[in-house]
Write an enzyme that holds these catalytic residues in place. Structure first.
Site, short mmCIF file in Angstrom:
data_model
loop_
_atom_site.label_atom_id
_atom_site.label_comp_id
_atom_site.label_asym_id
_atom_site.label_seq_id
_atom_site.Cartn_x
_atom_site.Cartn_y
_atom_site.Cartn_z
N SER A 112 18.34 -0.97 5.44
CA SER A 112 18.25 0.38 4.88
C SER A 112 19.29 1.31 5.50
CB SER A 112 16.85 0.94 5.15
OG SER A 112 16.83 2.33 4.99
N LYS A 259 19.26 0.09 -7.59
CA LYS A 259 17.82 -0.05 -7.30
C LYS A 259 17.08 1.23 -7.72
CE LYS A 259 14.68 -0.90 -3.36
NZ LYS A 259 14.09 0.37 -2.97
N HIS A 283 10.12 2.34 -6.26
CA HIS A 283 10.12 2.62 -4.83
C HIS A 283 8.74 2.32 -4.22
CE1 HIS A 283 13.19 4.61 -2.18
NE2 HIS A 283 12.18 4.61 -1.33
C1 LIG Z 1 7.82 2.11 4.61
C2 LIG Z 1 8.79 1.97 3.48
C3 LIG Z 1 10.09 2.40 3.66
C4 LIG Z 1 11.02 2.26 2.62
N1 LIG Z 1 12.32 2.62 2.83
C5 LIG Z 1 13.23 2.43 1.87
C6 LIG Z 1 14.60 2.72 2.10
O1 LIG Z 1 14.99 3.13 3.18
N2 LIG Z 1 15.47 2.50 1.07
C7 LIG Z 1 15.07 2.05 -0.16
O2 LIG Z 1 15.89 1.88 -1.05
N3 LIG Z 1 13.78 1.75 -0.39
C8 LIG Z 1 12.86 1.92 0.58
N4 LIG Z 1 11.56 1.58 0.36
C9 LIG Z 1 11.17 0.97 -0.93
C10 LIG Z 1 11.30 -0.56 -0.82
O3 LIG Z 1 12.64 -0.95 -0.69
C11 LIG Z 1 10.72 -1.27 -2.05
O4 LIG Z 1 11.28 -0.72 -3.23
C12 LIG Z 1 9.19 -1.19 -2.13
O5 LIG Z 1 8.62 -1.25 -0.86
C13 LIG Z 1 8.68 -2.34 -3.00
O6 LIG Z 1 7.30 -2.27 -3.14
P1 LIG Z 1 6.26 -3.11 -2.23
O7 LIG Z 1 6.18 -2.38 -0.93
O8 LIG Z 1 5.02 -3.01 -3.03
O9 LIG Z 1 6.79 -4.52 -2.09
C14 LIG Z 1 10.61 1.72 1.37
C15 LIG Z 1 9.30 1.29 1.20
C16 LIG Z 1 8.39 1.42 2.24
C17 LIG Z 1 6.99 0.90 2.03
#
Ligand SMILES: Cc1cc2nc3c(=O)[nH]c(=O)nc-3n(C[C@H](O)[C@H](O)[C@H](O)COP(=O)(O)O)c2cc1C
Length: 387
Positions: A112, A259, A283
């Protein structure tokens, strides 16, 4: 008293329970929570569970190959680790641990923009190229310099996240006092910390420094979620449009995955500016609440742009069975978010290693029991509409 933990953790939800016991409440909720009433967060998983598969028999499944290609890389199964901000707050030097485990499991790791470990620390921990995720910042020179560092670290794939022009309303963070500097907030936070001595010793003290590794020169202390949120609000650029992505395309020579696509029209635009792929994502239910689940949106997007673009999906993937369902509905592969950070927070590197092995085995067993031996043979034919 909470539920007694099982002797061995087997599933993502087992690791979620372990993470809950290990992390201070505000960090656990930061991972676990979604936007507003968490309608989309729930839909992401429940919609996966509603999909039924066909059991097919007597098809010689003695030799099963789960490998495929994602973003031009050979992978052991169609899955990658999604970018998770602040992973190094959940487990000691979390991003470096995760990239090592992902390397061994033969799947890509995505760092990230707001990771605790820097590009160079992750590069040093990794024996192969990893993916880098970018949020557009107002300072385009800072963006360029970040991309140059990503290239220098050997990243061949850029994941550009487009569903966070502003941060979603995450009420758990408010309730936990994370978005206030008041005395009540501070006292509440200290109370959450003192009951987690294991995390304090291992991560808070042992896992320093807690800066945003790749942005250390620009951002304040990563330990203060309130300041973090304020920094995002000030620096992330909500004026971004497709023309900025064209600019990005012109300066990024590697693979580009967009994304945060949920609508067919946006997927068509992504193809139009020369992206290599899209990640169908909301997200993880953390941004616009009440949008549809990603697995519900996937088929139309895959049917429209799948011949031109690689189509990945994330949100609610909790097992190798879900990976199979996503591929059957048109995805080239999936990303997992919460499962990997729960496993790392709750069980360290060995927990994440075990969880990824479980996903791999579940995917393989699902292939066997639906009667297919190659990923390219997984199709919508294997979805049972009778369910
Ligand atoms: C704690 C947390 C932090 C995240 N940080 C980012 C990030 O920095 N950049 C990003 O593109 N997505 C971020 N996401 C989204 C994830 O990349 C992803 O799209 C999402 O977690 C997918 O769903 P799932 O948790 O049900 O697998 C984050 C998700 C969570 C849970």
């Amino acid at each position: 008293m909470g539920k007694t933990l099982d002797i061995v953790a087997a599933t993502a939800s087992d690791y979620r329970a372990r993470a809950e016991r290990r992390l201070p409440r505000f960090l656990f909720d930061y991972i676990d929570g979604g936007a507003n009433d968490e309608v989309t967060l729930a839909a992401n998983t429940t919609d996966f569970s509603k999909i039924r598969l066909k059991q097919r028999v007597l098809r010689d499944v003695s030799l099963i190959d789960t490998s495929t290609r994602l973003a031009a890389e050979q992978v052991r199964m169609p899955m990658a680790l999604a970018p998770i901000g602040l992973a190094g707050m959940m487990s000691r030097r979390g991003e470096a641990q995760a990239v090592r485990v992902a390397n061994n499991a033969g799947i890509p790791f995505t760092l990230s923009t707001v990771g605790i470990c820097s590009l160079s620390e992750v590069k040093d921990a990794s024996n192969k190229p990893f993916w880098f995720q970018l949020y557009m910042m107002r300072d385009r020179e800072a963006v360029k310099s970040l991309l140059q560092r990503a290239l220098a670290a050997g990243c061949g794939t850029l994941v550009f996240t487009v569903d966070l022009p502003v941060t979603g309303m995450r009420h758990r963070d408010t309730r936990n006092g994370m978005l206030t500097n008041s005395l009540v907030g501070k006292v509440g936070k200290v109370r959450q910390l003192v009951v987690r001595p294991g995390w304090l010793k291992d991560v808070a003290l042992g896992g320093k420094p807690h800066t945003f590794g790749s942005l250390a020169a620009l951002v304040p202390d990563a330990t203060n979620l309130n300041a973090f949120r304020a920094w995002i609000d000030a620096q992330f650029d909500p004026s971004v449009t497709w023309s900025d992505i064209e600019w990005l395309r012109s300066i990024w020579p590697g693979k580009l995955l967009i994304k945060g696509i949920l609508e067919v029209d946006d997927a068509i635009s992504a193809a139009g500016i020369g992206a290599d792929g899209v990640i169908v994502s909301n997200h993880g239910g953390r941004q616009l609440d009440c949008v549809a689940s990603t697995i519900a949106k996937l088929p139309a997007i895959a049917a429209t742009v799948g011949a031109k673009l690689e189509v990945l999906v994330d949100g609610g993937v909790r097992s190798g069975v879900d990976v199979f369902k996503a591929v059957a509905l048109g995805a080239n592969g999936v990303l997992i978010g919460r499962p990997w950070i729960w496993a790392l927070a709750g069980g360290g590197s060995s927990g994440l290693t075990d969880l990824l092995a479980t996903f791999q085995r579940e995917f393989e067993v699902t292939m066997a029991l639906t009667g297919v031996t190659r990923v390219s043979d997984i199709s919508a034919e294997l979805i049972d509409s009778a369910g």
